[in-house]
Motif scaffolding. Structure first.
Motif, PDB file in Angstrom:
ATOM      1  N   ASP A  14      62.892  34.313  49.693  1.00  0.00           N
ATOM      2  CA  ASP A  14      62.495  34.360  51.100  1.00  0.00           C
ATOM      3  C   ASP A  14      61.427  35.428  51.347  1.00  0.00           C
ATOM      4  O   ASP A  14      61.198  35.843  52.483  1.00  0.00           O
ATOM      5  CB  ASP A  14      63.707  34.588  52.011  1.00  0.00           C
ATOM      6  CG  ASP A  14      64.429  35.902  51.709  1.00  0.00           C
ATOM      7  OD1 ASP A  14      64.047  36.591  50.747  1.00  0.00           O
ATOM      8  OD2 ASP A  14      65.368  36.223  52.444  1.00  0.00           O
ATOM      9  N   ALA A  15      60.754  35.833  50.295  1.00  0.00           N
ATOM     10  CA  ALA A  15      59.722  36.874  50.418  1.00  0.00           C
ATOM     11  C   ALA A  15      58.481  36.336  51.117  1.00  0.00           C
ATOM     12  O   ALA A  15      58.194  35.140  51.089  1.00  0.00           O
ATOM     13  CB  ALA A  15      59.342  37.394  49.036  1.00  0.00           C
ATOM     14  N   VAL A  16      57.752  37.231  51.747  1.00  0.00           N
ATOM     15  CA  VAL A  16      56.490  36.896  52.389  1.00  0.00           C
ATOM     16  C   VAL A  16      55.440  37.887  51.893  1.00  0.00           C
ATOM     17  O   VAL A  16      55.641  39.094  51.960  1.00  0.00           O
ATOM     18  CB  VAL A  16      56.589  36.986  53.933  1.00  0.00           C
ATOM     19  CG1 VAL A  16      55.236  36.716  54.576  1.00  0.00           C
ATOM     20  CG2 VAL A  16      57.653  36.036  54.461  1.00  0.00           C
ATOM     21  N   THR A  68      45.633  36.009  53.960  1.00  0.00           N
ATOM     22  CA  THR A  68      46.377  34.762  53.822  1.00  0.00           C
ATOM     23  C   THR A  68      47.851  35.094  53.651  1.00  0.00           C
ATOM     24  O   THR A  68      48.200  36.013  52.910  1.00  0.00           O
ATOM     25  CB  THR A  68      45.894  33.982  52.574  1.00  0.00           C
ATOM     26  OG1 THR A  68      44.493  33.794  52.655  1.00  0.00           O
ATOM     27  CG2 THR A  68      46.579  32.639  52.464  1.00  0.00           C
ATOM     28  N   ARG A  69      48.714  34.347  54.316  1.00  0.00           N
ATOM     29  CA  ARG A  69      50.162  34.511  54.156  1.00  0.00           C
ATOM     30  C   ARG A  69      50.646  33.538  53.092  1.00  0.00           C
ATOM     31  O   ARG A  69      50.308  32.354  53.105  1.00  0.00           O
ATOM     32  CB  ARG A  69      50.870  34.227  55.478  1.00  0.00           C
ATOM     33  CG  ARG A  69      52.381  34.319  55.345  1.00  0.00           C
ATOM     34  CD  ARG A  69      53.075  34.014  56.643  1.00  0.00           C
ATOM     35  NE  ARG A  69      54.500  33.815  56.405  1.00  0.00           N
ATOM     36  CZ  ARG A  69      55.417  33.929  57.338  1.00  0.00           C
ATOM     37  NH1 ARG A  69      55.071  34.220  58.576  1.00  0.00           N
ATOM     38  NH2 ARG A  69      56.674  33.735  57.040  1.00  0.00           N
ATOM     39  N   VAL A  70      51.470  34.054  52.165  1.00  0.00           N
ATOM     40  CA  VAL A  70      52.050  33.238  51.106  1.00  0.00           C
ATOM     41  C   VAL A  70      53.551  33.485  51.107  1.00  0.00           C
ATOM     42  O   VAL A  70      53.996  34.610  50.917  1.00  0.00           O
ATOM     43  CB  VAL A  70      51.451  33.610  49.722  1.00  0.00           C
ATOM     44  CG1 VAL A  70      52.044  32.730  48.635  1.00  0.00           C
ATOM     45  CG2 VAL A  70      49.931  33.524  49.740  1.00  0.00           C
ATOM     46  N   ASP A  71      54.331  32.431  51.335  1.00  0.00           N
ATOM     47  CA  ASP A  71      55.786  32.546  51.357  1.00  0.00           C
ATOM     48  C   ASP A  71      56.362  32.246  49.974  1.00  0.00           C
ATOM     49  O   ASP A  71      55.832  31.425  49.236  1.00  0.00           O
ATOM     50  CB  ASP A  71      56.387  31.578  52.368  1.00  0.00           C
ATOM     51  CG  ASP A  71      55.992  31.923  53.794  1.00  0.00           C
ATOM     52  OD1 ASP A  71      55.740  33.104  54.061  1.00  0.00           O
ATOM     53  OD2 ASP A  71      55.938  31.011  54.637  1.00  0.00           O
ATOM     54  N   GLY A  72      57.482  32.931  49.633  1.00  0.00           N
ATOM     55  CA  GLY A  72      58.158  32.717  48.355  1.00  0.00           C
ATOM     56  C   GLY A  72      58.985  31.454  48.395  1.00  0.00           C
ATOM     57  O   GLY A  72      59.079  30.814  49.431  1.00  0.00           O
TER      58      GLY A  72
END
Length: 115
Positions: A40-42, A52-56
Motif C-alpha cells: 500500500d506504499a505511495v 508522478t505518483r506511483v502506488d505499490g
C-alpha cells in the motif's frame, strides 16, 4: 530485507526487544520502528521537473526497507561494531531471511561527514 517471505519469527522480535532496550538504557537508541511492506506504499517520483505518483506494490523491487533506527554513538568504530551485532541477531534468529543492515550518518548541514 526481502519482501513477501512472511512474518518474522517471534524469536527475532524478542531478541530485538532486548537489543533495543539495552541501547535505549545507554542513551544510544534515540528512535526507530518497523515498516509494513510495499503493498500500500505511495511514491512520488520527481523526474525532469515533473512529479508522478506511483502506488505499490512494486513488482521490480526484491528488497525493501523493513525498519529504521536513529542511534547516537561516540565514534564510527562503535557504530560499526553495533551494526554488526544487529546483523548477527538477524542471522541467528531469522536465518531464512536475507537482511541488509545499512549504517548511514545523519546530515546536520551541507558539509560532508568528517568536515
Amino acid at each position: 530485507m526481502e519482501e513477501g517471505i512472511g512474518a518474522p519469527p517471534q524469536a527475532i522480535f524478542d531478541a530485538m526487544d532486548v537489543h533495543i532496550g539495552e541501547r535505549a538504557a545507554k542513551g544510544v537508541f534515540l528512535d526507530g520502528g518497523g515498516l509494513y511492506g510495499t503493498e500500500d506504499a505511495v511514491n512520488f517520483v520527481v523526474r525532469k521537473g515533473e512529479v508522478t505518483r506511483v502506488d505499490g506494490p512494486y513488482a521490480e523491487g526484491k528488497e525493501v526497507v523493513g525498519g529504521w533506527a536513529i542511534m547516537e554513538y561516540a565514534d564510527l568504530d562503535e557504530a560499526v561494531a553495533d551494526q554488526r551485532e544487529f546483523a548477527e541477531l538477524h542471522a541467528k534468529h531469522w536465518p531464512e531471511a536475507t537482511v541488509i543492515a545499512t549504517l548511514r550518518q545523519i546530515s546536520e548541514g551541507p558539509e560532508a561527514p568528517g568536515d
